[in-house]
Scaffold this active site. Structure first.
Site, PDB file in Angstrom:
ATOM      1  N   ASP A 261       0.531  -3.970   2.330  1.00 47.57           N
ATOM      2  CA  ASP A 261       0.549  -2.641   1.970  1.00 47.57           C
ATOM      3  C   ASP A 261       0.491  -1.794   3.259  1.00 47.57           C
ATOM      4  O   ASP A 261      -0.828  -2.117   3.387  1.00 47.57           O
ATOM      5  CB  ASP A 261       0.108  -2.020   0.648  1.00 47.57           C
ATOM      6  CG  ASP A 261       0.877  -0.715   0.316  1.00 47.57           C
ATOM      7  OD1 ASP A 261       0.966  -0.421  -0.641  1.00 47.57           O
ATOM      8  OD2 ASP A 261       0.862   0.073   1.248  1.00 47.57           O
TER       9      ASP A 261
ATOM     10  N   ASP B 118       7.244  -0.138   3.091  1.00 42.59           N
ATOM     11  CA  ASP B 118       5.862  -0.773   3.677  1.00 42.59           C
ATOM     12  C   ASP B 118       5.168  -1.724   2.782  1.00 42.59           C
ATOM     13  O   ASP B 118       3.734  -1.716   3.012  1.00 42.59           O
ATOM     14  CB  ASP B 118       4.979   0.684   4.145  1.00 42.59           C
ATOM     15  CG  ASP B 118       4.242   1.120   2.631  1.00 42.59           C
ATOM     16  OD1 ASP B 118       4.716   1.110   1.674  1.00 42.59           O
ATOM     17  OD2 ASP B 118       3.119   1.253   2.900  1.00 42.59           O
ATOM     18  N   GLU B 119       5.557  -2.038   2.038  1.00 44.06           N
ATOM     19  CA  GLU B 119       5.246  -3.045   0.763  1.00 44.06           C
ATOM     20  C   GLU B 119       5.968  -4.328   0.451  1.00 44.06           C
ATOM     21  O   GLU B 119       7.332  -4.239   0.533  1.00 44.06           O
ATOM     22  CB  GLU B 119       5.002  -2.306  -0.226  1.00 44.06           C
ATOM     23  CG  GLU B 119       3.668  -1.739  -0.935  1.00 44.06           C
ATOM     24  CD  GLU B 119       3.810  -1.260  -2.318  1.00 44.06           C
ATOM     25  OE1 GLU B 119       3.701  -1.953  -3.156  1.00 44.06           O
ATOM     26  OE2 GLU B 119       4.108  -0.169  -2.299  1.00 44.06           O
TER      27      GLU B 119
HETATM   28  N1  DCP Z   1       6.194   7.958  -0.019  1.00 48.10           N
HETATM   29  C1  DCP Z   1       6.743   9.019  -0.454  1.00 48.10           C
HETATM   30  N2  DCP Z   1       6.574   9.740  -1.585  1.00 48.10           N
HETATM   31  C2  DCP Z   1       5.888   9.127  -2.387  1.00 48.10           C
HETATM   32  C3  DCP Z   1       4.811   7.913  -2.396  1.00 48.10           C
HETATM   33  C4  DCP Z   1       5.037   7.414  -0.863  1.00 48.10           C
HETATM   34  O1  DCP Z   1       7.755   9.466   0.400  1.00 48.10           O
HETATM   35  N3  DCP Z   1       5.356   9.708  -3.823  1.00 48.10           N
HETATM   36  C5  DCP Z   1       6.396   7.248   1.404  1.00 48.10           C
HETATM   37  C6  DCP Z   1       5.380   7.711   2.431  1.00 48.10           C
HETATM   38  C7  DCP Z   1       4.452   6.661   2.554  1.00 48.10           C
HETATM   39  C8  DCP Z   1       5.282   5.462   2.018  1.00 48.10           C
HETATM   40  O2  DCP Z   1       6.042   5.920   1.159  1.00 48.10           O
HETATM   41  O3  DCP Z   1       3.891   6.491   3.860  1.00 48.10           O
HETATM   42  C9  DCP Z   1       4.343   4.021   1.485  1.00 48.10           C
HETATM   43  O4  DCP Z   1       3.878   4.678   0.406  1.00 48.10           O
HETATM   44  P1  DCP Z   1       2.473   4.289  -0.108  1.00 48.10           P
HETATM   45  O5  DCP Z   1       2.301   4.470  -1.696  1.00 48.10           O
HETATM   46  O6  DCP Z   1       2.036   2.647   0.253  1.00 48.10           O
HETATM   47  O7  DCP Z   1       1.495   5.139   0.723  1.00 48.10           O
HETATM   48  P2  DCP Z   1       1.033   5.236   2.142  1.00 48.10           P
HETATM   49  O8  DCP Z   1       1.361   3.972   2.938  1.00 48.10           O
HETATM   50  O9  DCP Z   1       1.181   6.378   2.853  1.00 48.10           O
HETATM   51  O10 DCP Z   1      -0.646   5.181   1.874  1.00 48.10           O
HETATM   52  P3  DCP Z   1      -1.704   3.870   1.702  1.00 48.10           P
HETATM   53  O11 DCP Z   1      -2.590   3.656   2.356  1.00 48.10           O
HETATM   54  O12 DCP Z   1      -2.400   4.457   0.359  1.00 48.10           O
HETATM   55  O13 DCP Z   1      -0.621   2.725   1.065  1.00 48.10           O
HETATM   56 MG    MG Z   2       1.254   1.849   1.960  1.00 50.00          MG
END
Ligand code: DCP
Ligand code: MG
Length: 357
Positions: A11, A105-106
């Site tokens: 992730d 991203d996962e």
């Molecule tokens: N995303 C979004 N709306 C949400 C959650 C996520 O648009 N409610 C998008 C933005 C994030 C991406 O999806 O960058 C990936 O989600 P993640 O939950 O993996 O969050 P992040 O990668 O941003 O942070 P982390 O470091 O906690 O994984």
């Molecule tokens: Mg993420």
């Protein structure tokens, strides 16, 4: 007893925000929100600098500004995130072809039979993180375990830049202390219901027989019973293997003039070739499809002995097929071109059994 699997969950850290910070030095090291720029907007994600202020995904920008007045906003660039996601997947493919994406991203990776020579899932996870850092200048967190549930929990455990391993012998104990709201797949409603039954942590589930969890939570109850014991037999479902790449176009009116037909064919051919090249896998068969105003459909295919790599050579083959089809149906309401019979995913071959962990 089933053979022990080795699963990695990757992730990306603060994905959208990290990509924006990577590409614009002015955004580095500051509290940054992606999205939420419109009226009553909700932010997509926040940089780790912004998270210190309690800012997170899905928070309204209004609340976010209240928590952190110097918060900077940027608009999302989804095309770019898609491209980065593809690049990440190319890296994954070096290690296994059993990849199940959960979002851009996962992804879960089953590396039980990885083609990578290093004999450890943990080392593979480390190497993937390293590749992503070296080649894409981004940071990923990784979780390594023997099932999807624990791998996913593990990738979150040491975020950001985390690498956490839950060994087979540790799984059941690990779940005991895990709060139920941390269980992937348990939403707010379910968590409240569990708490109403005095189930707060994994170990509280152990009091309940399977039938009772089934009665209370239906199919999810089964899952909870197993998970409480560190058991999750769900497979990592690899992306479907692509069977064909095609482009077709339907016309407003029937075409019977060969000049017109050829012109349309040329455009379809160009678009198709671009897509075919973009897939990055080679095929051996091309098919031309035609349909007339009476919905009579005719297809003609040709399989060539070597893979299709020569654009002009294959165009000549398709032009011949077009003529063959025209003999059958004369007018064209639709023309389509496709490639199939792709080379076997070489990544599936040459599996090697690894030693555990
Ligand atoms: N995303 C979004 N709306 C949400 C959650 C996520 O648009 N409610 C998008 C933005 C994030 C991406 O999806 O960058 C990936 O989600 P993640 O939950 O993996 O969050 P992040 O990668 O941003 O942070 P982390 O470091 O906690 O994984
Ligand atoms: Mg993420």
């Amino acid at each position: 007893m089933e053979e022990q699997r080795k699963i990695i969950h990757i992730d990306m850290d603060a994905f959208y925000a990290s990509v924006e910070q990577r590409d614009n030095p002015a955004l580095r090291g500051i509290p940054l929100a992606v999205g939420g720029t419109g009226k009553r907007g909700v932010i997509a994600t926040a940089s780790y600098e912004a998270r210190k202020f309690g800012i997170h995904s899905a928070m309204s920008s209004r609340t976010a500004i209240r928590k952190c007045p110097m918060l900077q906003f940027v608009a999302p660039n989804f095309d770019k995130y898609h491209k980065v996601s593809e690049q990440i997947h190319k890296i994954f493919h070096r290690y296994t072809s059993i990849i199940e994406p959960l979002s851009l991203d996962e992804a879960y990776l089953d590396v039980s039979y990885s083609k990578y020579e290093k004999q450890s899932a943990t080392l593979i996870a480390k190497q993937i993180k390293q590749d992503i850092k070296n080649e894409l200048n981004l940071i990923a967190s990784a979780g390594v375990s023997y099932n999807k549930f624990l791998a996913k929990i593990a990738s979150d455990y040491k975020k950001p830049d985390g690498l956490f391993v839950i060994l087979p012998k540790e799984g059941a104990t690990f779940v005991q202390e895990l709060k139920i709201e941390k269980f992937y797949g348990v939403g707010k409603v379910m968590a409240d219901k569990l708490k109403a039954h005095a189930i707060f942590k994994g170990k509280d589930l152990l009091q309940y027989p399977r039938w009772e969890l089934q009665r209370l939570f239906g199919k999810q109850g089964d899952f909870l019973f197993d998970i409480a014991r560190g058991i999750d037999n769900r497979e990592v479902k690899a992306e479907k293997v692509r069977k064909s790449v095609g482009v077709e176009n339907t016309f407003g009116e029937d075409l019977s003039d060969f000049g017109e037909i050829n012109e349309e064919f040329s455009m379809i051919f160009e678009t198709w070739w671009q897509r075919y090249e973009a897939v990055g896998m080679r095929a051996k068969t091309v098919t031309l499809k035609g349909r007339n105003n009476r919905f009579e459909t005719c297809t003609r295919s040709k399989t060539i002995p070597t893979f299709i790599v020569d654009k002009y050579g294959i165009r000549i083959v398709l032009e011949r097929l077009l003529k063959d089809v025209q003999h059958e149906i004369s007018n064209f309401r639709l023309i389509g071109v496709s490639a199939s019979n792709f080379e076997k995913d070489e990544l599936v071959e040459g599996y090697r059994q690894l030693t555990l962990w």
